[in-house]
Design a protein around this motif. Structure first.
Motif, PDB file in Angstrom:
ATOM      1  N   ALA A   1       0.839  -1.198   0.000  1.00  0.00           N
ATOM      2  CA  ALA A   1       0.000   0.000   0.000  1.00  0.00           C
ATOM      3  C   ALA A   1       0.875   1.249   0.000  1.00  0.00           C
ATOM      4  N   ILE A   2       1.904   1.250   0.876  1.00  0.00           N
ATOM      5  CA  ILE A   2       2.780   2.426   0.929  1.00  0.00           C
ATOM      6  C   ILE A   2       3.485   2.602  -0.422  1.00  0.00           C
ATOM      7  N   GLY A   3       4.033   1.507  -0.922  1.00  0.00           N
ATOM      8  CA  GLY A   3       4.755   1.561  -2.197  1.00  0.00           C
ATOM      9  C   GLY A   3       3.870   2.029  -3.337  1.00  0.00           C
ATOM     10  N   SER A   4       2.642   1.490  -3.414  1.00  0.00           N
ATOM     11  CA  SER A   4       1.816   1.878  -4.563  1.00  0.00           C
ATOM     12  C   SER A   4       1.320   3.303  -4.441  1.00  0.00           C
ATOM     13  N   LEU A   5       1.179   3.798  -3.211  1.00  0.00           N
ATOM     14  CA  LEU A   5       0.774   5.191  -3.052  1.00  0.00           C
ATOM     15  C   LEU A   5       1.866   6.106  -3.614  1.00  0.00           C
ATOM     16  N   VAL A   6       3.128   5.784  -3.275  1.00  0.00           N
ATOM     17  CA  VAL A   6       4.238   6.608  -3.752  1.00  0.00           C
ATOM     18  C   VAL A   6       4.376   6.508  -5.272  1.00  0.00           C
ATOM     19  N   TRP A   7       4.466   5.287  -5.765  1.00  0.00           N
ATOM     20  CA  TRP A   7       4.691   5.079  -7.198  1.00  0.00           C
ATOM     21  C   TRP A   7       3.479   5.552  -8.000  1.00  0.00           C
ATOM     22  N   GLY A   8       2.267   5.345  -7.463  1.00  0.00           N
ATOM     23  CA  GLY A   8       1.061   5.785  -8.154  1.00  0.00           C
ATOM     24  C   GLY A   8       0.990   7.299  -8.247  1.00  0.00           C
ATOM     25  N   THR A   9       1.411   8.000  -7.169  1.00  0.00           N
ATOM     26  CA  THR A   9       1.421   9.466  -7.204  1.00  0.00           C
ATOM     27  C   THR A   9       2.426   9.964  -8.235  1.00  0.00           C
ATOM     28  N   LEU A  10       3.607   9.318  -8.257  1.00  0.00           N
ATOM     29  CA  LEU A  10       4.616   9.698  -9.252  1.00  0.00           C
ATOM     30  C   LEU A  10       4.067   9.512 -10.665  1.00  0.00           C
ATOM     31  N   LEU A  11       3.395   8.369 -10.887  1.00  0.00           N
ATOM     32  CA  LEU A  11       2.831   8.101 -12.212  1.00  0.00           C
ATOM     33  C   LEU A  11       1.801   9.166 -12.584  1.00  0.00           C
ATOM     34  N   ALA A  12       0.938   9.509 -11.606  1.00  0.00           N
ATOM     35  CA  ALA A  12      -0.078  10.518 -11.881  1.00  0.00           C
ATOM     36  C   ALA A  12       0.584  11.846 -12.221  1.00  0.00           C
ATOM     37  N   ALA A  13       1.649  12.192 -11.457  1.00  0.00           N
ATOM     38  CA  ALA A  13       2.359  13.438 -11.737  1.00  0.00           C
ATOM     39  C   ALA A  13       2.942  13.411 -13.140  1.00  0.00           C
ATOM     40  N   MET A  14       3.493  12.243 -13.538  1.00  0.00           N
ATOM     41  CA  MET A  14       4.049  12.133 -14.886  1.00  0.00           C
ATOM     42  C   MET A  14       2.953  12.313 -15.928  1.00  0.00           C
ATOM     43  N   ARG A  15       1.784  11.741 -15.634  1.00  0.00           N
ATOM     44  CA  ARG A  15       0.701  11.787 -16.624  1.00  0.00           C
ATOM     45  C   ARG A  15       0.201  13.198 -16.891  1.00  0.00           C
ATOM     46  N   VAL A  16       0.380  14.110 -15.918  1.00  0.00           N
ATOM     47  CA  VAL A  16      -0.093  15.470 -16.152  1.00  0.00           C
ATOM     48  C   VAL A  16       1.065  16.446 -16.332  1.00  0.00           C
ATOM     49  N   SER A  17       2.279  15.922 -16.466  1.00  0.00           N
ATOM     50  CA  SER A  17       3.450  16.793 -16.504  1.00  0.00           C
ATOM     51  C   SER A  17       3.588  17.469 -17.867  1.00  0.00           C
ATOM     52  N   PRO A  18       4.363  18.564 -17.922  1.00  0.00           N
ATOM     53  CA  PRO A  18       4.547  19.250 -19.204  1.00  0.00           C
ATOM     54  C   PRO A  18       5.485  18.523 -20.161  1.00  0.00           C
ATOM     55  N   VAL A  19       6.130  17.438 -19.704  1.00  0.00           N
ATOM     56  CA  VAL A  19       7.094  16.756 -20.583  1.00  0.00           C
ATOM     57  C   VAL A  19       6.376  15.606 -21.315  1.00  0.00           C
ATOM     58  N   PRO A  20       6.222  15.717 -22.636  1.00  0.00           N
ATOM     59  CA  PRO A  20       5.441  14.720 -23.381  1.00  0.00           C
ATOM     60  C   PRO A  20       5.947  13.291 -23.206  1.00  0.00           C
ATOM     61  N   VAL A  21       7.278  13.107 -23.144  1.00  0.00           N
ATOM     62  CA  VAL A  21       7.815  11.745 -23.037  1.00  0.00           C
ATOM     63  C   VAL A  21       7.341  11.082 -21.747  1.00  0.00           C
ATOM     64  N   MET A  22       7.332  11.866 -20.661  1.00  0.00           N
ATOM     65  CA  MET A  22       6.896  11.299 -19.377  1.00  0.00           C
ATOM     66  C   MET A  22       5.409  10.971 -19.438  1.00  0.00           C
TER      67      MET A  22
END
Lengths: 310, 271, 222
Positions: free
Chosen positions: C25-46
């Motif tokens: 749960a702890i791991g997926s919260l961290v990695w999931g938040t990072l993924l979400a941040a990547m999905r809305v980030s200004p860098v198209p590759v991410m």
């Protein structure tokens, strides 16, 4: 916040340069990782042609193992959803009943089976059939897998149905009452047909969950599904586990991607349809229906992001 | 309306699946069902052509012929290790020839005919690995075996309680670890190991360590107390050894593995 | 009545289930938040990477993900995640597989949560001169998290149940013990099943009730 670019300014020259830098850094890191993976795999002979070529050159891998396995997977998934649908509908309507003695037991059943891992339901069904059933053992795993999936998914479908009915505008019930319909009539003639349409996308998405869960039967119950074919393929083609699992995973991903896309298309189509009330359960509604012991139901009259992208 | 339709649909599905059961458990109309392994090269293997090959398959075919069945009457059935006793006691199959060691525990639930082969628990190691000289070294090794198998239990309880034992659902998964040097040896019966070592893709990669860790007498599993069938199968097995078919089956299936197999064992299961 | 339980480490097995759940749960919260941040980030590759990752993972059976951590990462690439004997390595691999899979659901929930934050919030933040990481971390995500407590609770409950899949690589958690027990104690399968079912109800029901209450309390009133 439909347009997510609202989170950042339109990049100026400096921001653009910085973004380019991030792009390069990210790509380099990703490429380095991939290179390391492939390099280790190559050094351990996992990329050798004879491990992968059977899947391209030897059509028997497909006709003897993979396709019959896929057929079993689909058979279990389709049987499960067809049996779970009426059961789930009954439970879902039961939970909306005016009578306490219907509403409470239906609620208990739904909450109970949603709390238990589907693997445990399968294991139990398998052993119960072995002890008390009179099934030929070669179809018993199929029965066990389908039973486990039905028990779990009919409670999920019950929640989808309930949400589908609650998502309908209240005017529908009022109008039906006004012309003198009875409770049963309102449910079967007015609400249910519309709810079924509204919940179609969510049902198709649930099929993805079911397809993924069938693999548990292959791993632990001896169900001859797509996943279990890895065992027989690797016994014949030089223990090419990595290759076989990759190919099998790609088949699952392709199949589920098709289902997901279909659900999304269905959802968009239903939302556009002029005839309906406009109440549609999002394809990913089931993700949000899971909370146990709460009465909250996701109403998707508010548009979802998927909707806005369209 | 919709509801009635889907209910009717479900009813159809239910009936259909029930009829399927009825077909599945039909009586023997001149056919014989035999349980074998599907994933053990050399003993019982489902080949890409959908055929079945191996020593167990050859023995079973010979026995079935002696019992009065044609080769075309044989219906092969997959007999997973934990299912074998259940399959016999419920009468799903006539007999099972699936690297089935005769043990006192199993004899409480089923009867055996034979034995028809004597195997030993052994280790499959990489070709260049000469460190497996005796049992003692096992305690410092990473071993791999199949979940819940007698070989795995033997290692944990008898030979090497301190060995780091990895368990997988299938042998071929252990081979990936062995090939990649993540584990040092795969342990199970030498007959199974020889079958893997003899496979085209594995030739020159692995070898048997040659430690005879146990005696495994392979028997033909039958329903408990079926003395008539036991006597008939024993007779068939004796004939198979006498007319050379046994020797030929061993050579055909284990030949390329350079496997020093034991001579045909004496029939011991008489009651 | 409960003598069939003798000789089995029931609590131990459920303790492993709890540990699997907590770490994942702890791991997926961290990695999931990072993924979400990547999905809305200004860098198209991410954005592209996160989208592809989420789509691949969500459509793969967890059984395959977990088996792959064992056969692919461990046996082929030699990843042991800090070494030790097979049992502890397998436990950590199972956690890794559960994180890789569950994070995609966290990511999608969070993305939906970000959508509930009014546009004006981000616009105001940008007008103050905040950069993208600041907008996300200080303004948008805190509100998004409050909106998605209920969906995340569902993800957590699903994760608790999904830990049973670790049985496929032989992690000694509840489902593996249940499999062993119903095979051995075949005359008491209803009792065995009831005990394990009860165990999971005890684990998940309070979770749902507690976090459901939290969800109502923290929800941003709009």
């Amino acid at each position: 916040m439909s347009n997510l670019s609202v989170l950042y300014d339109t990049p100026g020259p400096r921001a653009r340069r910085r973004n380019h830098l991030y792009t390069v850094l990210f790509l380099v890191a990703f490429a380095a990782l991939m290179w390391w993976v492939l390099d280790v795999m190559a050094s351990k002979h996992q990329l050798d042609a004879d491990k992968w070529s059977p899947f391209v050159e030897d059509s028997r891998v497909w006709t003897t193992y993979l396709l019959p396995g896929l057929a079993e997977t689909l058979k279990a998934a389709v049987l499960a959803i067809l049996i779970a649908l009426p059961l789930g509908a009954a439970l879902g309507i039961g939970r909306l009943s005016d009578h306490r003695w219907v509403r409470v037991p239906a609620g208990v059943v739904v909450e109970f089976f949603r709390a238990i891992p589907v693997l445990m339901l399968m294991l139990f069904a398998n052993q119960a059939y072995a002890e008390f059933g009179n099934l030929a053992f070669d179809i018993r795993p199929l029965y066990a897998v389908v039973t486990g999936l039905v028990l779990y998914n009919s409670s999920v479908i019950a929640e989808i149905v309930r949400a589908g009915i609650l998502a309908l505008p209240h005017g529908q019930t009022d109008a039906a009452k006004a012309i003198g319909m009875r409770k049963g009539q309102i449910m079967t003639v007015v609400l249910l047909p519309q709810a079924v349409t509204a919940m179609l996308p969510a049902l198709v998405s649930q099929l993805v969950v079911i397809v993924k869960d069938t693999a548990l039967g292959g791993a632990l119950l001896g169900f001859p599904d797509l996943f279990s074919q890895v065992q027989e393929i690797t016994a014949n083609y030089g223990a090419n586990n990595i290759a076989a699992i990759t190919v099998v995973a790609l088949i699952y991903i392709g199949l589920n991607y098709l289902l997901t896309s279909f659900a999304g298309w269905l959802e968009r189509r239903l939302r556009r349809a002029k005839k309906s009330t406009g109440a549609v359960l999002a394809a990913d509604a089931t993700d949000q229906l899971e909370t146990l012991g709460t009465e909250s139901v996701v109403m998707t009259e508010r548009p979802t992001d998927r909707d806005r992208e369209a | 309306m919709k509801f009635r339709k889907s209910a009717a649909l479900a009813a159809t599905v239910l009936t259909l699946s029930l009829t399927a059961t009825a077909c599945g458990s039909g009586d023997d109309d001149g056919k014989i069902k035999i349980g074998i392994k599907y994933d053990q090269p050399g003993l019982g293997l489902k080949t890409p052509d959908g055929e079945f090959k191996g020593f167990d398959v050859d023995v079973a075919t010979y026995v079935a012929k002696e019992l009065g069945y044609k080769e075309s009457d044989i219906e092969w059935v997959k007999a997973p290790t934990p299912e074998r006793e259940n399959m016999l006691s419920r009468g799903d199959v006539k007999f099972i020839a699936a690297s089935y060691s005769i043990t006192p525990e199993r004899k409480e639930k089923v009867s055996f005919a034979g034995p028809y082969f004597l195997a030993h628990q052994d280790l499959l190691v990489r070709k260049d690995d000469n460190s497996f000289k005796d049992v003692k070294v096992l305690n410092d090794k990473k071993l791999c075996s199949v979940t819940g198998s007698t070989s795995a239990q033997n290692v944990q309880k008898k030979f090497a309680p301190k060995a780091d034992l990895q368990q997988y659902p299938g042998y071929s998964q252990c081979l990936t670890g062995l090939e990649n040097e993540a584990v040092d040896a795969l342990t199970t019966d030498d007959s199974i190991l020889a079958g893997y070592a003899a496979q085209k893709d594995h030739q020159g990669k692995f070898k048997l360590a040659g430690l005879n860790l146990s005696n495994e007498n392979y028997g033909i599993g039958i329903k408990k107390g079926d003395k008539k069938l036991q006597a008939d199968i024993n007779k068939a097995l004796e004939k198979m050894v006498k007319d050379g078919a046994w020797e030929k089956a061993v050579k055909d299936n284990f030949g390329p593995a350079d496997y020093k197999y034991e001579p045909a064992p004496k029939i011991t299961e008489n009651s | 009545m409960f003598d069939f339980l003798e000789g089995y480490d029931l609590l131990g097995a459920f303790w492993v289930t709890v540990q699997l759940t907590v770490y994942s749960a702890i791991g997926s919260l961290v990695w999931g938040t990072l993924l979400a941040a990547m999905r809305v980030s200004p860098v198209p590759v991410m954005r592209g990477f996160a989208a592809v990752y989420v789509n691949l993972m969500r459509n793969t059976p967890l059984t395959i993900v977990i088996l792959f951590t064992s056969l692919g990462l461990n046996q082929t690439l030699g990843v042991t995640l800090a070494g030790g004997d097979q049992d502890s390595v397998l436990f950590r691999l199972a956690v890794l597989g559960l994180i890789a899979y569950t994070a995609t659901f966290v990511c999608e929930s969070l993305r939906a949560g970000i959508n509930t934050v009014p546009m004006g919030q981000a616009e105001a933040a940008r007008a103050l001169g905040l950069s993208f990481p600041q907008v996300l971390a200080l303004v948008v995500l805190p509100q998004a998290f409050r909106a998605v407590v209920a969906p995340l609770t569902n993800v957590l409950i699903a994760l608790t149940k999904n830990t049973t899949v670790a049985a496929t690589i032989g992690v000694a958690e509840a489902a593996l013990l249940m499999k062993e027990m119903i095979e051995v104690e075949s005359d008491a399968i209803f009792l065995v099943f009831s005990v394990f079912a009860f165990g999971f109800v005890v684990l998940t029901l309070p979770m749902g009730l507690l976090l459901g209450w939290v969800a109502k309390r923290v929800a941003v009133k709009r």
